[in-house]
Design an enzyme around this catalytic site. Structure first.
Site, PDB file in Angstrom:
ATOM      1  N   GLU A   1       3.232   4.087   0.442  1.00  0.00           N
ATOM      2  CA  GLU A   1       3.544   3.261   1.618  1.00  0.00           C
ATOM      3  C   GLU A   1       4.347   4.036   2.653  1.00  0.00           C
ATOM      4  O   GLU A   1       4.724   3.486   3.690  1.00  0.00           O
ATOM      5  CB  GLU A   1       4.311   2.008   1.191  1.00  0.00           C
ATOM      6  CG  GLU A   1       3.419   0.941   0.593  1.00  0.00           C
ATOM      7  CD  GLU A   1       2.654   1.419  -0.641  1.00  0.00           C
ATOM      8  OE1 GLU A   1       1.407   1.444  -0.589  1.00  0.00           O
ATOM      9  OE2 GLU A   1       3.293   1.780  -1.649  1.00  0.00           O
TER      10      GLU A   1
ATOM     11  N   THR B   1      -0.978   8.377  -4.655  1.00  0.00           N
ATOM     12  CA  THR B   1       0.184   8.657  -5.501  1.00  0.00           C
ATOM     13  C   THR B   1      -0.118   8.351  -6.974  1.00  0.00           C
ATOM     14  O   THR B   1      -1.135   7.760  -7.309  1.00  0.00           O
ATOM     15  CB  THR B   1       1.410   7.870  -5.018  1.00  0.00           C
ATOM     16  OG1 THR B   1       1.056   6.497  -4.847  1.00  0.00           O
ATOM     17  CG2 THR B   1       1.898   8.440  -3.689  1.00  0.00           C
TER      18      THR B   1
ATOM     19  N   TRP C   1       2.039   7.104  -9.853  1.00  0.00           N
ATOM     20  CA  TRP C   1       3.238   6.555 -10.498  1.00  0.00           C
ATOM     21  C   TRP C   1       2.923   5.671 -11.709  1.00  0.00           C
ATOM     22  O   TRP C   1       3.780   4.922 -12.165  1.00  0.00           O
ATOM     23  CB  TRP C   1       4.063   5.766  -9.482  1.00  0.00           C
ATOM     24  CG  TRP C   1       3.280   4.793  -8.664  1.00  0.00           C
ATOM     25  CD1 TRP C   1       2.651   5.048  -7.476  1.00  0.00           C
ATOM     26  CD2 TRP C   1       3.025   3.420  -8.965  1.00  0.00           C
ATOM     27  NE1 TRP C   1       2.028   3.901  -7.020  1.00  0.00           N
ATOM     28  CE2 TRP C   1       2.234   2.899  -7.915  1.00  0.00           C
ATOM     29  CE3 TRP C   1       3.379   2.582 -10.018  1.00  0.00           C
ATOM     30  CZ2 TRP C   1       1.804   1.576  -7.876  1.00  0.00           C
ATOM     31  CZ3 TRP C   1       2.957   1.258  -9.994  1.00  0.00           C
ATOM     32  CH2 TRP C   1       2.183   0.771  -8.932  1.00  0.00           C
TER      33      TRP C   1
ATOM     34  N   ASN D   1      -3.419   4.103  -3.733  1.00  0.00           N
ATOM     35  CA  ASN D   1      -4.074   3.753  -2.474  1.00  0.00           C
ATOM     36  C   ASN D   1      -3.939   4.859  -1.433  1.00  0.00           C
ATOM     37  O   ASN D   1      -2.978   5.612  -1.419  1.00  0.00           O
ATOM     38  CB  ASN D   1      -3.484   2.459  -1.919  1.00  0.00           C
ATOM     39  CG  ASN D   1      -1.979   2.555  -1.690  1.00  0.00           C
ATOM     40  OD1 ASN D   1      -1.203   2.527  -2.642  1.00  0.00           O
ATOM     41  ND2 ASN D   1      -1.556   2.677  -0.447  1.00  0.00           N
TER      42      ASN D   1
ATOM     43  N   ASP E   1      -5.370  -2.314  -0.382  1.00  0.00           N
ATOM     44  CA  ASP E   1      -4.271  -1.778  -1.190  1.00  0.00           C
ATOM     45  C   ASP E   1      -4.504  -2.016  -2.671  1.00  0.00           C
ATOM     46  O   ASP E   1      -3.604  -2.401  -3.413  1.00  0.00           O
ATOM     47  CB  ASP E   1      -2.914  -2.361  -0.774  1.00  0.00           C
ATOM     48  CG  ASP E   1      -1.771  -1.722  -1.563  1.00  0.00           C
ATOM     49  OD1 ASP E   1      -1.780  -0.496  -1.745  1.00  0.00           O
ATOM     50  OD2 ASP E   1      -0.881  -2.458  -2.037  1.00  0.00           O
TER      51      ASP E   1
ATOM     52  N   ASP F   1      -4.371  -0.289  -5.382  1.00  0.00           N
ATOM     53  CA  ASP F   1      -3.860   0.913  -6.042  1.00  0.00           C
ATOM     54  C   ASP F   1      -4.600   1.187  -7.348  1.00  0.00           C
ATOM     55  O   ASP F   1      -4.826   0.268  -8.129  1.00  0.00           O
ATOM     56  CB  ASP F   1      -2.386   0.689  -6.385  1.00  0.00           C
ATOM     57  CG  ASP F   1      -1.498   1.753  -5.795  1.00  0.00           C
ATOM     58  OD1 ASP F   1      -1.926   2.902  -5.731  1.00  0.00           O
ATOM     59  OD2 ASP F   1      -0.364   1.417  -5.411  1.00  0.00           O
TER      60      ASP F   1
ATOM     61  N   TRP G   1       7.377  -5.784  -7.637  1.00  0.00           N
ATOM     62  CA  TRP G   1       6.762  -6.394  -6.454  1.00  0.00           C
ATOM     63  C   TRP G   1       6.867  -7.911  -6.506  1.00  0.00           C
ATOM     64  O   TRP G   1       7.292  -8.567  -5.547  1.00  0.00           O
ATOM     65  CB  TRP G   1       5.310  -5.955  -6.368  1.00  0.00           C
ATOM     66  CG  TRP G   1       4.708  -6.182  -5.009  1.00  0.00           C
ATOM     67  CD1 TRP G   1       5.212  -6.926  -3.988  1.00  0.00           C
ATOM     68  CD2 TRP G   1       3.484  -5.631  -4.525  1.00  0.00           C
ATOM     69  NE1 TRP G   1       4.375  -6.900  -2.904  1.00  0.00           N
ATOM     70  CE2 TRP G   1       3.314  -6.108  -3.201  1.00  0.00           C
ATOM     71  CE3 TRP G   1       2.508  -4.806  -5.077  1.00  0.00           C
ATOM     72  CZ2 TRP G   1       2.198  -5.773  -2.427  1.00  0.00           C
ATOM     73  CZ3 TRP G   1       1.411  -4.475  -4.310  1.00  0.00           C
ATOM     74  CH2 TRP G   1       1.258  -4.947  -2.999  1.00  0.00           C
TER      75      TRP G   1
END
Length: 604
Positions: free
Chosen positions: A194, A262, A264, A282, A324, A326, A561
């Site tokens: 982001e 990314t 993670w 994403n 998005d 991910d 989130w």
């Protein structure tokens, strides 16, 4: 993520005596073979989250009681969970990423490590200050700090042995992932999609901290450790080389330099093949109109050689992501999954986009791709010849364009499942999956890139899936060979904790209201146990044995989130705050308080 049944352990033991098994870290393998330990975040390298222990079983789980509790002293989201090695338990906290070593004999703190980190890293952490746990190997505890510093600690004393910083928070590069030890390397990734960072995985020598290799998700072939002639991908119904400049050709100009992708999430490893598996996130920005092309290799499952980092194969789940979705969720290794009547050794991935994928783990061949929530509507299906999802124009934020609010997209950007890891039961070859049952409205807008500043470019609003059971989650059992839901248990809120399944015939998970629930592994609609912990649960269920008694442990502490509104004090009446999650989950404030508590259960 976790361990295995008796027959499945025989398979793992078989791997250990094969020549390829020398490629695994023998210390970690030995520890994970003993179910008294919980020596990796997923219980084993295959991401099973399964345990052979069966003292706690479906007949007596109703008698579970709290054995002891421990507070980390941090009131934010607690993901991941503790490791148990022999008579020691190691548990972590969110930022500032404390590590506690607790003796199981007396539950006393033997040592505590609290890194000194610049608090300016907090504003560039996307979705709360979570951390997914530590790793262990050869007498060392490995901690991945939020500020991108990877630390090796002496497991007996907590003394720093080495540390290395591999990212720059001033650019928005941070870390929330657990490190993973495969062979003689500790492997970690990066967060910050982001903020327009460029994703990568990086491997360090476990003894010296020296970087061994680094593989980016986007960009030139050499920097991605991709061989245009040997790295394969699913193309026209078969595996074919990715070709020269596969990533560069899929971006406009130099956008790949701030392209996201990314890493993670959770990684897995096949010792026989010497391959690790993981997903990339994403692409940046969330406004798809600003980044034409497939945006490779964001949203991709990679299989990489652990020695060199070289990519063996890659499969992109969501080309040119518009929602998005991910792709970082765990990749689970499973043997003998029946696909079309034939046993296959596979990897299974429950993607944020709402499709569950089964692929041959040696070749990368696409075998199954099916929706694991019936409300998924952004695509009708995955074309099995091309491997591409067939997008529905009505729910395409690219087609609707910037400054248009595309409504009723399912799933929401949270995904049908976020990072909360599923469990695999090798006894019945089924998967136990915590899911979100959430849809969204999505309005992209133009955004300019500035290093260290949010690079999102979309406004979201989330809510329970319409015309359904009214809740925001399900706990499901999945058949990865047929691509079908076996059973589904509805929940009021998203099931945001990692699942656990055991040889005792129970499957356990946590809820955002703060309940630990255990169900019959053969019929998950039969709830056998329920206990309210001090806070909402986004941590993972772990189990171990100490002095002849089996324990189950879980971290509670609302955040992440879904719980960012409570964790960060955002206004729940503003439905677009917290990247759209706050409005959807505003009811959580009625059910749970902040907290950071490890709760440990046992039979009387």
């Amino acid at each position: 993520m976790a361990t295995r049944s008796t027959s499945a352990w025989g398979v793992l033991l078989g791997l250990v005596v094969l020549p390829g098994a020398a490629l695994a870290n023998q210390d970690v393998i030995k520890l994970t073979q003993d179910p008294k330990n919980w020596a990796m975040q997923a219980g084993n390298m295959q991401n099973h989250r399964y345990s052979q222990l069966k003292q706690i079983n479906k007949d007596n789980v109703k008698n579970l009681r709290v054995a002891w509790q421990f507070s980390t002293g941090v009131l934010r989201g607690h993901e991941g969970g503790p490791l148990v090695i022999g008579d020691m338990l190691y548990v972590h906290s969110p930022f500032p990423n404390k590590v506690f070593a607790i003796g199981l004999d007396d539950q006393q703190i033997k040592w505590k490590y609290e890194p000194k980190q610049d608090p300016t890293v907090i504003p560039v952490m996307c979705c709360d200050t979570v951390n997914r746990g530590v790793a262990f190997a050869e007498g060392k505890i490995f901690l991945q700090q939020a500020d991108t510093t990877l630390v090796a600690l002496d497991a007996k004393t907590g003394k720093e042995l080495w540390k290395v910083k591999h990212g720059d928070p001033k650019k928005g590069e941070t870390n929330t992932n657990a490190p993973h030890v495969f062979k003689d390397k500790v492997i970690t990734g990066i967060s910050g999609g982001e903020f327009g960072v460029r994703g990568y995985v990086v491997a360090f020598d476990i003894n010296s901290g020296k970087q061994v290799w680094k593989a980016f998700s986007t960009g030139p072939d050499a920097e991605m450790l991709v061989d245009p002639d040997k790295t394969m991908t699913w193309t026209d119904g078969k595996m074919a080389p990715v070709g020269k400049d596969s990533s560069l050709k899929s971006w406009q100009g130099d956008q790949w330099k701030i392209g996201g992708g990314t890493t993670w999430g959770w990684y897995s490893y096949d010792p026989k093949l010497n391959l690790m598996y993981y997903g990339t996130g994403n692409p940046s920005t969330w406004n798809p109109v600003q980044r034409p092309g497939d945006n490779k290799w964001s949203m991709t499952i990679f299989a990489r050689d652990v020695d060199t980092g070289q990519a063996r194969w890659a499969y992109q789940m969501t080309p040119h992501d518009e929602w998005d979705f991910d792709g970082v969720n765990e990749v689970i290794i499973a043997d003998g999954i029946s696909v079309g009547g034939k046993p296959r050794n596979v990897v299974v991935h429950f993607d944020r986009n709402g499709f569950a994928y089964t692929l041959d783990r040696t070749t990368g061949e696409l075998l199954v791709a099916q929706k694991y929530d019936p409300t998924v509507n952004w695509a009708t299906h995955v074309d099995m010849k091309t491997g591409r999802p067939q997008v529905v124009k009505q729910f395409s934020t690219q087609a609707q364009g910037p400054d248009v609010n595309t409504k009723a997209i399912c799933p929401a950007a949270l995904g049908t499942k976020d990072q909360q890891p599923a469990a695999y039961n090798p006894a019945n070859k089924l998967f136990y999956v915590p899911t979100n049952h959430v849809c969204m409205d999505y309005e992209p807008f133009k955004v300019e890139y500035t290093a260290g500043q949010p690079y999102v470019g979309a406004t979201l609003s989330m809510y329970p899936a319409p015309k359904s059971h009214g809740g925001m989650g399900n706990f499901i059992v999945w058949d990865a060979g047929t691509g079908k839901i076996v059973k589904s248990k509805p929940e009021k809120f998203s099931v945001w904790s990692g699942a656990l399944v055991t040889a005792g015939g129970v499957a356990c998970y946590g809820t955002l209201e703060g309940y630990v629930k255990c169900v019959d592994a053969n019929d998950i609609t039969k709830e056998l146990y329920k206990f309210k912990t001090p806070s909402g649960i986004i941590g993972n269920l772990h189990t171990w044995e100490h002095k002849g008694k089996q324990y189950i442990g879980v971290l509670s502490g609302i955040g992440g989130w879904a719980g960012i509104g409570l964790a960060a004090g955002l206004d729940p009446e503003k439905g677009t705050e917290g990247l759209g999650a706050v409005g959807g989950y505003k009811e959580l404030s009625k059910y749970t308080d902040l907290g950071g508590v490890l709760t440990v259960f046992s039979l009387p």
